[in-house]
Design a protein around this motif. Structure first.
Motif, mmCIF file in Angstrom:
data_model
loop_
_atom_site.group_PDB
_atom_site.id
_atom_site.type_symbol
_atom_site.label_atom_id
_atom_site.label_comp_id
_atom_site.label_asym_id
_atom_site.label_seq_id
_atom_site.Cartn_x
_atom_site.Cartn_y
_atom_site.Cartn_z
ATOM 1 N N TYR A 1 0.850 -1.191 0.000
ATOM 2 C CA TYR A 1 0.000 0.000 0.000
ATOM 3 C C TYR A 1 0.884 1.239 0.000
ATOM 4 N N HIS A 2 0.311 2.324 -0.428
ATOM 5 C CA HIS A 2 1.045 3.589 -0.369
ATOM 6 C C HIS A 2 0.047 4.730 -0.190
ATOM 7 N N VAL A 3 0.552 5.810 0.395
ATOM 8 C CA VAL A 3 -0.240 7.030 0.559
ATOM 9 C C VAL A 3 -0.057 7.859 -0.697
ATOM 10 N N ASP A 4 -1.183 8.317 -1.259
ATOM 11 C CA ASP A 4 -1.112 9.012 -2.537
ATOM 12 C C ASP A 4 -0.238 10.258 -2.485
ATOM 13 N N SER A 5 -0.091 10.837 -1.288
ATOM 14 C CA SER A 5 0.716 12.057 -1.172
ATOM 15 C C SER A 5 2.211 11.758 -1.057
ATOM 16 N N ILE A 6 2.564 10.469 -0.918
ATOM 17 C CA ILE A 6 3.978 10.083 -0.794
ATOM 18 C C ILE A 6 4.384 9.340 -2.057
ATOM 19 N N PRO A 7 5.413 9.805 -2.752
ATOM 20 C CA PRO A 7 5.805 9.160 -4.018
ATOM 21 C C PRO A 7 6.236 7.713 -3.809
ATOM 22 N N GLY B 1 -7.447 10.254 7.605
ATOM 23 C CA GLY B 1 -7.877 11.249 6.635
ATOM 24 C C GLY B 1 -7.130 11.193 5.320
ATOM 25 N N ASN B 2 -5.973 10.515 5.269
ATOM 26 C CA ASN B 2 -5.220 10.408 4.023
ATOM 27 C C ASN B 2 -5.892 9.446 3.040
ATOM 28 N N ARG B 3 -5.573 9.603 1.780
ATOM 29 C CA ARG B 3 -6.037 8.677 0.738
ATOM 30 C C ARG B 3 -4.999 7.577 0.591
ATOM 31 N N VAL B 4 -5.455 6.325 0.633
ATOM 32 C CA VAL B 4 -4.550 5.175 0.589
ATOM 33 C C VAL B 4 -4.944 4.270 -0.575
ATOM 34 N N HIS C 1 -8.900 1.624 -3.515
ATOM 35 C CA HIS C 1 -8.628 2.968 -3.005
ATOM 36 C C HIS C 1 -9.473 3.236 -1.759
ATOM 37 N N ILE C 2 -8.833 3.707 -0.709
ATOM 38 C CA ILE C 2 -9.527 4.179 0.492
ATOM 39 C C ILE C 2 -9.398 5.699 0.469
ATOM 40 N N LEU C 3 -10.499 6.376 0.172
ATOM 41 C CA LEU C 3 -10.436 7.815 -0.083
ATOM 42 C C LEU C 3 -10.037 8.615 1.141
ATOM 43 N N SER C 4 -10.569 8.252 2.296
ATOM 44 C CA SER C 4 -10.230 8.937 3.551
ATOM 45 C C SER C 4 -10.099 7.885 4.642
ATOM 46 N N VAL C 5 -8.880 7.471 4.892
ATOM 47 C CA VAL C 5 -8.649 6.359 5.813
ATOM 48 C C VAL C 5 -8.991 6.784 7.242
ATOM 49 N N SER C 6 -9.564 5.853 8.008
ATOM 50 C CA SER C 6 -9.928 6.114 9.400
ATOM 51 C C SER C 6 -9.384 4.998 10.267
#
Length: 368
Positions: free
Chosen positions: A115-121, A132-135, A170-175
């Motif tokens: 998995y990766h966070v969309d904001s991290i390359p 709250g991040n997208r995963v 895709h998990i749009l807003s992870v909780s």
């Protein structure tokens, strides 16, 4: 013309299954084939060893070709150690020739998940994800068994319902509810799921609350302990206690004890939970301290005092005498006078009863 041709140069198969490495070979028509075999290791200056003759390979590796142009090799009950580069070699009456290698990969895990966070390359995979991040979860296969495979997704060993069959989720807003161990697999090969990958979600304190012990009525002079609870990841690293109308904190730590409690300790208390992701206050908890002192210091004195007071009051009061006067509607009847109060008796309907209270003052000693 000398040649060795393989149907596939790269083959991926599952542990425990069987595979045929299909190939064909050519040579000058006037040559006669003397020997054919497969090998994996070839030391320079030495003739390679026939795989079928290697100890442990009997019944495991078989040559299904011939000495004309078929060079198919079959391997059954595949082991992880069978992963290697395989080459076919043949010797004729006029020479010898070895084909290029075929890559064979034997895997025990059909799929791999990351998995990766969309904001991290990419290819960075963080150890945890902030709420709250997208995963994005991605499932890859080491073996392309099907041209368009469908995927199954699992969380904590259980199938995830209503999930697509694509290779990404895709998990749009992870909780915090999304935290857990995820795995994936190719449909039809559910016995060979990917290794589990843990998704850790960090978040600030939530569901912060206060409990009181003991929970019974709090008496003056007793002891009370307040405990703060909160859900957080990473765990709460600081608890602070406050009392309403008091500016400065009362204490720190998950528990706050009040010994020899007094009425001055009554009031509303709340705790504040803190970690590096945030701070959350609990709802207020009311503490009421009951007065445990007796109403009378000496009950016997009270009784004696009360009795004496009543006696004194009786002496100071004038004597009271009550009388009742009975009137009859008949004039011929005598009118009796009663010296004490007479309880009412059933009378005939034609009689009227009237009562009067008479007060007699006893003469004092001076007037006797």
């Amino acid at each position: 013309c000398w040649s060795v041709t393989y149907t596939s140069q790269s083959i991926c198969v599952l542990k425990g299954s069987s595979v045929d490495i299909s190939c064909s070979y050519t040579y000058p028509s006037y040559h006669e084939v003397k020997k054919t075999f497969w090998f994996t290791k070839w030391d320079p200056g030495k003739e390679p060893e026939d795989l079928i003759l290697v100890p442990g390979n009997e019944g495991h590796i078989d040559y299904h070709g011939d000495k004309k142009n078929d060079c198919t090799l079959r391997i059954t009950d595949l082991r992880l150690t069978d992963s290697s580069e395989y080459r076919f070699r043949f010797i004729t009456s006029g020479g010898h020739f070895s084909g290029s290698p075929v890559s064979l990969t034997v895997t025990g895990n059909l799929s791999h998940l990351f998995y990766h966070v969309d904001s991290i390359p990419l290819p960075v995979q963080p150890t945890s994800v902030s709420e709250g991040n997208r995963v994005t979860l991605t499932c890859t296969t080491k073996c392309s068994l099907d041209p368009n495979p469908e995927y199954s997704w699992y969380k904590n060993g259980q199938p995830i319902e209503n999930t697509n069959t694509n290779s990404t989720v895709h998990i749009l807003s992870v909780s915090s509810e999304d935290a857990g161990k995820y795995s994936c697999g190719v449909k039809g090969h559910e016995a060979l799921l990917s290794p589990e990958e843990t998704l850790s979600v960090t978040y600030g304190p939530k569901n912060t609350s206060v409990s009181v012990s003991p929970s019974a009525e709090i008496m003056e002079g007793s002891s009370v302990t307040l405990t703060c609870s909160s859900d957080a990841n990473p765990p709460v690293d600081k608890y602070t206690w406050y009392k309403k109308t008091v500016t400065s904190p009362k204490a720190s730590g998950q528990s706050y004890s009040i010994t020899n409690i007094t009425s001055e300790d009554s009031g509303e208390y709340h705790c504040e939970a803190h970690n590096r992701k945030g701070t959350k206050n609990s709802t207020a908890q009311m503490i009421i301290v009951a007065d445990s002192s007796p109403v009378y210091d000496n009950v016997s004195d009270m009784v004696m005092t009360s009795t004496a007071a009543q006696t004194a009051d009786t002496d100071n009061q004038d004597d009271l005498h009550y009388a009742s006067i009975h009137y009859s509607s008949s004039r011929e009847q005598e009118v009796p006078l009663y010296s004490t109060v007479q309880s009412s008796q059933p009378q005939k309907q034609e009689e009227e009863v009237q009562y009067a209270a008479l007060k007699f003052n006893c003469p004092s000693a001076a007037t006797r």
